[in-house]
Motif scaffolding. Structure first.
Motif, short mmCIF file in Angstrom:
data_model
loop_
_atom_site.label_atom_id
_atom_site.label_comp_id
_atom_site.label_asym_id
_atom_site.label_seq_id
_atom_site.Cartn_x
_atom_site.Cartn_y
_atom_site.Cartn_z
N ALA A 97 0.86 -1.19 0.00
CA ALA A 97 0.00 0.00 0.00
C ALA A 97 0.90 1.23 0.00
CB ALA A 97 -0.92 -0.01 1.22
N LEU A 98 1.45 1.55 -1.17
CA LEU A 98 2.41 2.64 -1.29
C LEU A 98 1.81 3.79 -2.09
CD1 LEU A 98 5.55 0.48 -2.20
CD2 LEU A 98 4.93 1.37 0.05
N ASP A 99 2.29 5.00 -1.80
CA ASP A 99 1.87 6.19 -2.53
C ASP A 99 2.79 6.36 -3.74
OD1 ASP A 99 1.28 8.70 -3.50
OD2 ASP A 99 1.17 9.65 -1.53
N ASP A 100 2.24 6.15 -4.93
CA ASP A 100 3.05 6.19 -6.15
C ASP A 100 3.62 7.58 -6.43
OD1 ASP A 100 2.73 3.53 -6.64
OD2 ASP A 100 1.19 3.76 -8.19
N THR A 101 3.03 8.63 -5.84
CA THR A 101 3.51 9.99 -6.13
C THR A 101 4.72 10.37 -5.28
OG1 THR A 101 2.05 11.06 -4.50
CG2 THR A 101 1.15 10.66 -6.71
N LEU A 105 12.24 7.48 -0.42
CA LEU A 105 12.72 8.16 0.78
C LEU A 105 11.61 8.93 1.47
CD1 LEU A 105 15.33 8.54 2.38
CD2 LEU A 105 15.77 10.61 1.03
N GLU A 106 10.77 9.61 0.70
CA GLU A 106 9.64 10.34 1.28
C GLU A 106 8.68 9.38 1.98
OE1 GLU A 106 9.37 14.11 -1.86
OE2 GLU A 106 8.24 12.26 -2.23
N SER A 107 8.49 8.21 1.39
CA SER A 107 7.60 7.21 2.01
C SER A 107 8.12 6.80 3.38
CB SER A 107 7.47 5.98 1.10
OG SER A 107 6.90 6.32 -0.14
N LEU A 108 9.41 6.55 3.48
CA LEU A 108 9.99 6.14 4.75
C LEU A 108 9.92 7.27 5.78
CD1 LEU A 108 13.12 4.19 3.44
CD2 LEU A 108 11.10 3.21 4.55
N CYS A 110 7.72 9.76 5.86
CA CYS A 110 6.32 9.92 6.28
C CYS A 110 5.91 8.86 7.28
CB CYS A 110 5.41 9.87 5.05
SG CYS A 110 5.40 11.36 4.05
N GLN A 111 6.33 7.62 7.04
CA GLN A 111 6.00 6.54 7.96
C GLN A 111 6.58 6.82 9.34
OE1 GLN A 111 3.92 4.26 7.37
NE2 GLN A 111 4.37 2.34 8.42
N GLY A 112 7.83 7.27 9.38
CA GLY A 112 8.45 7.60 10.66
C GLY A 112 7.72 8.72 11.38
N ARG A 113 7.30 9.76 10.63
CA ARG A 113 6.60 10.88 11.25
C ARG A 113 5.22 10.45 11.77
NH1 ARG A 113 9.13 14.51 13.42
NH2 ARG A 113 7.49 16.07 13.08
N PHE A 114 4.56 9.54 11.04
CA PHE A 114 3.26 9.04 11.50
C PHE A 114 3.38 8.42 12.89
CE2 PHE A 114 1.81 8.27 6.87
CZ PHE A 114 1.35 9.57 6.77
N TYR A 115 4.53 7.82 13.17
CA TYR A 115 4.73 7.17 14.47
C TYR A 115 5.45 8.08 15.46
CZ TYR A 115 2.98 2.68 12.92
OH TYR A 115 2.15 1.67 12.49
N GLY A 149 9.33 -6.17 -7.28
CA GLY A 149 10.26 -6.54 -6.21
C GLY A 149 10.74 -5.35 -5.41
N MET A 150 10.97 -4.22 -6.10
CA MET A 150 11.41 -3.00 -5.41
C MET A 150 10.31 -2.47 -4.49
SD MET A 150 13.26 -1.25 -8.70
CE MET A 150 13.67 0.32 -7.91
N ARG A 151 9.08 -2.51 -4.95
CA ARG A 151 7.96 -2.07 -4.12
C ARG A 151 7.85 -2.94 -2.88
NH1 ARG A 151 4.11 1.14 -7.12
NH2 ARG A 151 2.49 0.47 -5.67
N ARG A 152 8.09 -4.24 -3.08
CA ARG A 152 8.01 -5.18 -1.94
C ARG A 152 9.06 -4.83 -0.89
NH1 ARG A 152 4.64 -7.76 0.99
NH2 ARG A 152 5.08 -9.92 1.46
N ARG A 153 10.27 -4.53 -1.32
CA ARG A 153 11.34 -4.23 -0.38
C ARG A 153 11.09 -2.91 0.36
NH1 ARG A 153 14.49 -6.04 -4.79
NH2 ARG A 153 15.44 -3.99 -5.14
N LEU A 154 10.54 -1.92 -0.35
CA LEU A 154 10.21 -0.65 0.30
C LEU A 154 9.11 -0.85 1.34
CD1 LEU A 154 10.49 2.41 0.58
CD2 LEU A 154 8.82 2.64 -1.30
N ASP A 155 8.12 -1.65 1.01
CA ASP A 155 7.03 -1.91 1.96
C ASP A 155 7.55 -2.58 3.23
OD1 ASP A 155 4.18 -1.77 2.46
OD2 ASP A 155 4.12 -3.94 2.24
#
Length: 326
Positions: A97-101, A105-108, A110-115, A149-155
């Motif tokens: 469940a990733l944001d394609d936009t 690095l931004e995804s990681l 954002c996840q850290g800030r959410f927590y 595979g890249m999406r899987r590793r980022l997730d």
């Protein structure tokens, strides 16, 4: 804050299920799971597709409400207190469940800030995870450019970035190459060893369960049919297996072998007969001679080996685990 529940041995319990069930229409995907996972364990949930693994995980992660039964994760009921459960867990499901936009690095971040992580904490954790996910410069690219595979590793990295108490990994290495799979195994071990993180891992890979897990639960048709350490489960099958490739009257061969005093039990699948024994070298000749005396049975090959988790699965379910694709 509610304290974690205790097991009978006095250990803190990370996950507890009592008669957990989930129905879709008239079909019971999970038909009554009873399970206790002490804090700090790596627990592998082993079973083929459709056995109920992912549905169980989705209930434990508060993404799916149980039809019946109860589950407590991190000391909190998944139905009565889902927010407290979510604050304590990290989750990587089969579908990302990733944001394609965003960039990786931004995804990681954002996840850290959410927590509620501080900037320095996020930067340090992202640096640690770079080796695990092996995305390198791709972290600066948008997610919509990533391969599967890249999406899987980022997730996976997003599930781990906040160092949660309990991590749910639903078939995390499916689709990964062998090198990436080994990196993930090492990260799972490190999280567990250095931080005491409880890992709940669903998998179809027998080797993955065998290598990583403190305990293994085997699920089939929505219920847990076996639970224990890898060695306990294997020794329950027997110290040795005499395996014969045969043709002809398999029922007669089964009856003859089952009557032998050295035999613990006999499994027949297709043209293969597996005889569980405590002393393989002593039983090998006995099995061969017994089969030789059975009319209308031809022996094509006979071998001796130690039980595997696939043998355990066969003994409890009546079928082998499906062939695994690397």
């Amino acid at each position: 804050m509610v304290a974690s529940q205790l097991t009978h041995s006095g250990e803190h319990t990370a996950i507890r299920c009592e008669g957990l069930k989930r129905r879709f229409g008239s079909t019971w995907a999970v038909a009554g799971v009873h399970l206790t996972v002490p804090a700090g364990q790596i627990y592998a949930f082993l079973g083929p597709n459709g056995a109920g693994k992912s549905t169980t995980v989705r209930m434990l992660c508060t993404l799916l409400a149980p039809t019946e039964g109860r589950a407590v994760v991190g000391g909190h009921d998944v139905v009565a207190d889902p927010l407290q459960v979510r604050l304590r867990i990290g989750v990587a499901l089969q579908s990302t469940a990733l944001d394609d936009t965003q960039t990786g690095l931004e995804s990681l971040w954002c996840q850290g800030r959410f927590y509620g992580m501080r900037r320095q904490e996020i930067a340090r954790r992202v640096a640690e995870l770079r080796d695990l996910i092996a995305l390198d410069d791709a972290l600066d690219r948008r997610v919509n450019t990533y391969s599967g595979g890249m999406r899987r590793r980022l997730d996976l990295a997003m599930a781990l970035v906040h160092n949660p108490e309990i991590v749910f990994l639903d078939e995390p290495t499916t689709g990964l190459d062998p090198v990436s799979r080994m990196r993930l195994w090492e990260e799972v071990r490190r999280l567990n060893r250095e931080h005491g993180t409880t890992i709940f891992l669903t998998t179809q890979y027998l080797e993955e369960a065998d290598q990583l897990a403190d305990r293994i639960g085997i699920i089939d048709q929505g219920v847990i049919v076996a639970d224990g350490t890898a060695e306990e489960l294997k020794s329950g099958v027997g110290q040795d297996l005499v395996v014969a490739q045969v043709s002809g009257d398999l029922a007669a061969a089964h009856r003859a072998l089952a009557d032998e005093p050295l035999t613990r039990f006999v499994e027949v699948l297709d043209n293969e007969i597996s005889v569980s024994v405590d002393d393989g070298p002593a039983a090998l000749s006995v099995v061969a001679l017994t089969l030789a005396k059975v009319p209308d049975v031809d022996v094509h090959a006979i071998t001796l080996r130690r039980p595997t988790l696939d043998d355990v699965f066969l003994s409890f379910t009546g079928h082998h685990m499906p062939a695994q694709q690397v």
